[in-house]
Design a protein around this motif. Structure first.
Motif, mmCIF file in Angstrom:
data_model
loop_
_atom_site.group_PDB
_atom_site.id
_atom_site.type_symbol
_atom_site.label_atom_id
_atom_site.label_comp_id
_atom_site.label_asym_id
_atom_site.label_seq_id
_atom_site.Cartn_x
_atom_site.Cartn_y
_atom_site.Cartn_z
ATOM 1 N N GLY A 1 1.491 2.792 -13.078
ATOM 2 C CA GLY A 1 0.599 3.938 -12.975
ATOM 3 C C GLY A 1 0.556 4.638 -14.317
ATOM 4 N N PHE A 2 -0.496 5.362 -14.560
ATOM 5 C CA PHE A 2 -0.678 6.075 -15.817
ATOM 6 C C PHE A 2 -0.505 7.571 -15.591
ATOM 7 N N GLY B 1 -4.503 5.839 -11.826
ATOM 8 C CA GLY B 1 -4.761 4.475 -12.269
ATOM 9 C C GLY B 1 -3.674 3.526 -11.818
ATOM 10 N N VAL B 2 -3.225 3.657 -10.602
ATOM 11 C CA VAL B 2 -2.127 2.860 -10.067
ATOM 12 C C VAL B 2 -2.621 1.439 -9.803
ATOM 13 N N GLY B 3 -1.795 0.463 -10.166
ATOM 14 C CA GLY B 3 -2.167 -0.931 -9.949
ATOM 15 C C GLY B 3 -0.942 -1.814 -9.806
ATOM 16 N N MET B 4 -1.205 -3.130 -9.653
ATOM 17 C CA MET B 4 -0.141 -4.107 -9.515
ATOM 18 C C MET B 4 -0.428 -5.273 -10.454
ATOM 19 N N VAL C 1 0.832 -1.190 0.000
ATOM 20 C CA VAL C 1 0.000 0.000 0.000
ATOM 21 C C VAL C 1 0.877 1.254 0.000
ATOM 22 N N GLU C 2 1.952 1.249 0.755
ATOM 23 C CA GLU C 2 2.834 2.413 0.816
ATOM 24 C C GLU C 2 3.415 2.726 -0.568
ATOM 25 N N ALA C 3 3.853 1.700 -1.286
ATOM 26 C CA ALA C 3 4.439 1.915 -2.608
ATOM 27 C C ALA C 3 3.409 2.479 -3.578
ATOM 28 N N MET C 4 2.185 1.979 -3.537
ATOM 29 C CA MET C 4 1.142 2.488 -4.427
ATOM 30 C C MET C 4 0.805 3.936 -4.080
ATOM 31 N N ASN C 5 0.799 4.268 -2.819
ATOM 32 C CA ASN C 5 0.561 5.655 -2.411
ATOM 33 C C ASN C 5 1.678 6.574 -2.902
#
Length: 65
Positions: free
Chosen positions: A26-27, A14-17, A1-5
């Motif tokens: 991410g876009f 549009g962040v995803g894994m 979660v920290e990395a996506m934030n």
């Protein structure tokens, strides 16, 4: 979660894994935002590699091998 934030706070949307991870993506709405985000994420040292790429925007092609 920290990395996506961190991706979001760098300006990406549009962040995803990927389905198996550990790749995150991410876009960006334009090149400048992508470039600035890439620089910010590289300085952050949370990520091992940061790349900018463009979408392929087409499906798979089946051909004779």
């Amino acid at each position: 979660v920290e990395a996506m934030n961190r991706l979001r706070s760098a300006g990406l949307c549009g962040v995803g894994m990927t389905s198996f991870g550990p790749t995150l993506f991410g876009f960006a709405p334009n090149w400048n935002i992508a470039h600035n985000a890439c620089e910010a994420l590289q300085v952050d040292h949370l990520f091992e590699n940061v790349y900018i790429t463009t979408p392929r925007n087409q499906g798979a092609a089946i051909g004779k091998g």
